[in-house]
Scaffold this active site. Structure first.
Site, short mmCIF file in Angstrom:
data_model
loop_
_atom_site.label_atom_id
_atom_site.label_comp_id
_atom_site.label_asym_id
_atom_site.label_seq_id
_atom_site.Cartn_x
_atom_site.Cartn_y
_atom_site.Cartn_z
N GLU A 1 0.81 -1.22 0.00
CA GLU A 1 0.00 0.00 0.00
C GLU A 1 0.85 1.28 0.00
O GLU A 1 0.31 2.37 -0.22
CB GLU A 1 -0.94 0.00 1.21
CG GLU A 1 -1.98 -1.11 1.14
CD GLU A 1 -2.84 -1.20 2.38
OE1 GLU A 1 -4.05 -1.51 2.25
OE2 GLU A 1 -2.31 -1.00 3.49
N ASP B 1 -11.97 -7.14 -2.57
CA ASP B 1 -12.84 -8.30 -2.37
C ASP B 1 -14.23 -7.81 -2.02
O ASP B 1 -14.46 -6.61 -1.87
CB ASP B 1 -12.29 -9.22 -1.27
CG ASP B 1 -12.19 -8.50 0.07
OD1 ASP B 1 -13.21 -8.42 0.77
OD2 ASP B 1 -11.10 -8.00 0.41
#
Length: 238
Positions: A13, A205
């Site tokens: 990230e 997801d």
């Protein structure tokens, strides 16, 4: 804004931003409280970047130190999340209108789900001007083609949501667009210190019974999209 703080929980990230920061030269690296803070410039923007580690406490500690020790006067928490809001899918992007804890439960003491006892605010509002800036750069990022950008609530908790019933309960309690594990803690620290913030999450997801398998497969792609949007934003800010 004098110095922009950027926080990601995991290596994937922060990687794109750290690479860009390193290319600019004159980067300092300070280990403080077990977290490494990278200071430098991307273009003309002063940056302090850190990988906080996963979870609310790690994120809050990182944000607090970033503000008090490293002088960040604006914080962006960037990374990945699980989709909850209707119509959102994998690799869509969510910007926080506000953030709260989906696992704060003091109902037995007369509080509503997600309410923090004895605090004036439990849903921390994000900075509207920065939201608008990111909305403007989003279509300019090649990786964003075919994906949506939505603005709405983000819910955080010390739990990887990978079960449909838990997702439905969070929807009932919080009505968020996505769930993750750090954003509200960053928002909380920023609110206490009167520092503006925004949380940006690319969806990896669907926060349901398929989450464990799809998350692992999509983690790097989703994180890279968030990073690419941040780099486009920094280019516009120069």
């Amino acid at each position: 804004m004098k110095r922009l703080g950027i926080i990601g929980a995991m290596e994937c990230e922060v990687k794109l931003i750290l690479d860009a920061l390193s290319q600019g030269g004159n980067v300092s690296h300070t280990d403080a409280g077990g977290t490494v803070y990278h200071e430098g410039k991307i273009g003309g923007v002063e940056i302090v970047l850190a990988k906080s580690g996963v979870g609310k406490v790690n994120a809050a500690l990182c944000a607090q130190r970033m503000i008090l020790q490293f002088g960040a006067d604006f914080i962006i928490n960037s990374g990945i999340a699980g989709a909850v809001g209707a119509g959102l899918g994998i690799f869509d992007v969510v910007l926080s209108s506000d953030a709260l804890y989906h696992d704060m439960d003091a109902v037995a003491f007369g509080y509503k789900p997600t309410e923090i006892p004895q605090m004036e605010c439990s849903d921390f509002p994000a900075d509207k001007d920065m939201i608008e800036k990111i909305e403007r750069v989003f279509p300019l990022v090649p990786q964003s083609a075919g994906h949506k950008l939505a603005v709405g609530r983000i819910a955080s908790g010390d739990q990887f949501v990978a079960e449909k019933n838990r997702k439905e309960q969070i929807k009932k309690d919080c009505a968020p667009l996505c769930v993750e594990m750090e954003g509200a803690a960053v928002a909380h620290a920023c609110f206490i210190n009167k520092v503006p913030f925004v949380i940006m999450r690319t969806l990896s997801d669907m926060a349901d019974d398929t989450a464990e398998s799809t998350y692992s497969f999509n983690e790097d792609i989703a994180a890279n999209l968030s990073g690419a949007i941040l780099l486009a934003l920094l280019k516009q800010m120069q």
